[in-house]
Design an enzyme around this catalytic site. Structure first.
Site, PDB file in Angstrom:
ATOM      1  CG  ASP A  82      -0.327  -0.413   2.510  1.00 55.26           C
ATOM      2  OD1 ASP A  82       0.912  -0.357   2.606  1.00 55.26           O
ATOM      3  OD2 ASP A  82      -1.056  -0.792   3.440  1.00 55.26           O
ATOM      4  CG  ASN A 151      -9.120  -0.968  11.365  1.00 50.70           C
ATOM      5  OD1 ASN A 151      -8.094  -1.563  11.004  1.00 50.70           O
ATOM      6  ND2 ASN A 151      -9.733  -0.084  10.605  1.00 50.70           N
ATOM      7  CG  HIS A 153      -5.957  -1.954   8.367  1.00 53.88           C
ATOM      8  ND1 HIS A 153      -6.087  -0.617   8.689  1.00 53.88           N
ATOM      9  CD2 HIS A 153      -4.631  -2.224   8.516  1.00 53.88           C
ATOM     10  CE1 HIS A 153      -4.896  -0.130   8.996  1.00 53.88           C
ATOM     11  NE2 HIS A 153      -4.001  -1.080   8.908  1.00 53.88           N
ATOM     12  CD  GLU A 158      -8.974   1.293   7.056  1.00 51.77           C
ATOM     13  OE1 GLU A 158      -8.773   0.346   7.845  1.00 51.77           O
ATOM     14  OE2 GLU A 158      -8.676   2.456   7.329  1.00 51.77           O
TER      15      GLU A 158
HETATM   16  C1  GLP Z   1      -0.769   0.213   8.547  1.00 56.26           C
HETATM   17  C2  GLP Z   1      -0.418  -0.314   7.150  1.00 56.26           C
HETATM   18  C3  GLP Z   1      -0.323  -1.790   7.149  1.00 56.26           C
HETATM   19  C4  GLP Z   1       0.409  -2.183   8.419  1.00 56.26           C
HETATM   20  C5  GLP Z   1      -0.538  -2.022   9.556  1.00 56.26           C
HETATM   21  C6  GLP Z   1       0.079  -2.216  10.932  1.00 56.26           C
HETATM   22  O1  GLP Z   1      -1.790   1.139   8.510  1.00 56.26           O
HETATM   23  N1  GLP Z   1      -1.295   0.073   6.108  1.00 56.26           N
HETATM   24  O2  GLP Z   1       0.301  -2.254   5.969  1.00 56.26           O
HETATM   25  O3  GLP Z   1       0.823  -3.524   8.333  1.00 56.26           O
HETATM   26  O4  GLP Z   1      -1.202  -0.792   9.460  1.00 56.26           O
HETATM   27  O5  GLP Z   1       0.900  -1.139  11.250  1.00 56.26           O
HETATM   28  P1  GLP Z   1       1.908  -1.139  12.481  1.00 56.26           P
HETATM   29  O6  GLP Z   1       2.880  -2.227  12.189  1.00 56.26           O
HETATM   30  O7  GLP Z   1       2.537   0.218  12.467  1.00 56.26           O
HETATM   31  O8  GLP Z   1       1.127  -1.415  13.683  1.00 56.26           O
END
Ligand code: GLP
Length: 258
Positions: A82, A151, A153, A158
């Site tokens: 992403d 959440n 995702h 989402e």
């Molecule tokens: C983010 C990204 C994801 C990531 C996830 C967890 O928003 N879009 O690709 O894996 O949320 O993030 P974090 O590792 O900072 O908790």
């Protein structure tokens, strides 16, 4: 409820988990190198969970003989999940910057080997379409790394989210903008409102998936995921239960849910 659909790799600390996973990834990369098998790209993720993992992987790979590392660089092709829409690639909050900083530069990878959706174009939909096409031309993802949003995702898929959605422009939820506010000076309103993400369709088409979850802040959502009896549109990661080749890498803090 069906049997637990993930292969659980648990370690008592984040450090031990990252060590084990980076060792596993190093072994996979070495096997691919020996088999000269770079036909399927790697699927990579960003986020705080991935920072220590990429640091550990860089440390390991930089110990390889230079000729092996050069061959790894020549064969490297990865597609990230992403990217935010509207940030320049040199912006340290963009995922392009994150990947260049944490993996690309330390390993000497070219920009074209380390691919992400182009979030700088005005036409995000065109950008998403060409990214999906590029990935399809390369045969889809081989090994996919995933983090877990608070959440539920994965990528920026989402809730609510169905399994047939492909690469597209999405509007980020308030929960996600809150989750990622720390990278934007603590201001959720400064987090871009939209992003491009691979969909469940591309993610579930990967040969194997490694979901990485660390820290107490993820315990609640990981608990919900582990207890989900069936895939649920309100918990995007739960679609992984349909895949069959998913490893869940989690530390004790993340597994500590009631
Ligand atoms: C983010 C990204 C994801 C990531 C996830 C967890 O928003 N879009 O690709 O894996 O949320 O993030 P974090 O590792 O900072 O908790």
């Amino acid at each position: 409820m069906q049997g637990f659909p993930y292969r659980l790799e648990q370690r008592s600390t984040q450090t031990a988990l990252i060590e084990a996973l980076s060792e596993h990834l190093e072994r996979c990369l070495r096997q691919r190198l020996q088999a000269a098998d770079f036909t399927k790209p790697l699927g990579l993720a960003t986020g705080r969970t991935m920072e220590p993992l990429y640091a550990a992987l860089v440390r390991r790979l930089n110990r390889w003989p230079e000729s092996d590392l050069a061959a790894l660089r020549r064969g490297w092709l990865s597609f990230n999940l992403d990217e935010y829409l509207g940030l320049q690639s040199q912006d340290p909050r963009s995922y392009r910057w994150f990947m260049d900083h944490h993996l690309g530069h330390p390993l000497g990878l070219s920009t074209s080997a380390l691919r992400l959706p182009d979030g700088t174009r005005d036409d995000g939909t065109a950008s998403a379409c060409s990214y999906a096409q590029e990935l399809q031309q390369q045969g889809g993802i081989g090994l996919q790394l995933l983090g877990l949003g608070s959440n539920g995702h994965i990528g920026f898929n989402e809730p609510p989210c169905s399994e047939d959605l492909s690469c597209r422009v999405v509007t980020l939820s308030d929960a996600t903008r809150d989750q990622n506010a720390a990278m934007f000076g603590g201001d959720a309103a400064a987090v871009p409102a939209r992003a491009i993400t691979l969909g469940l369709q591309e993610i579930l088409a990967a040969d194997e998936i490694h979901l990485v979850v660390t820290g107490a802040a993820k315990a609640q959502i990981l608990g919900a995921l582990m207890k989900a009896p069936e895939p649920d549109v309100h918990l995007p990661a739960s679609w992984l239960g349909r895949h069959g080749q998913v490893w869940l890498w989690a530390d004790a803090d993340a597994l500590n849910h009631s």
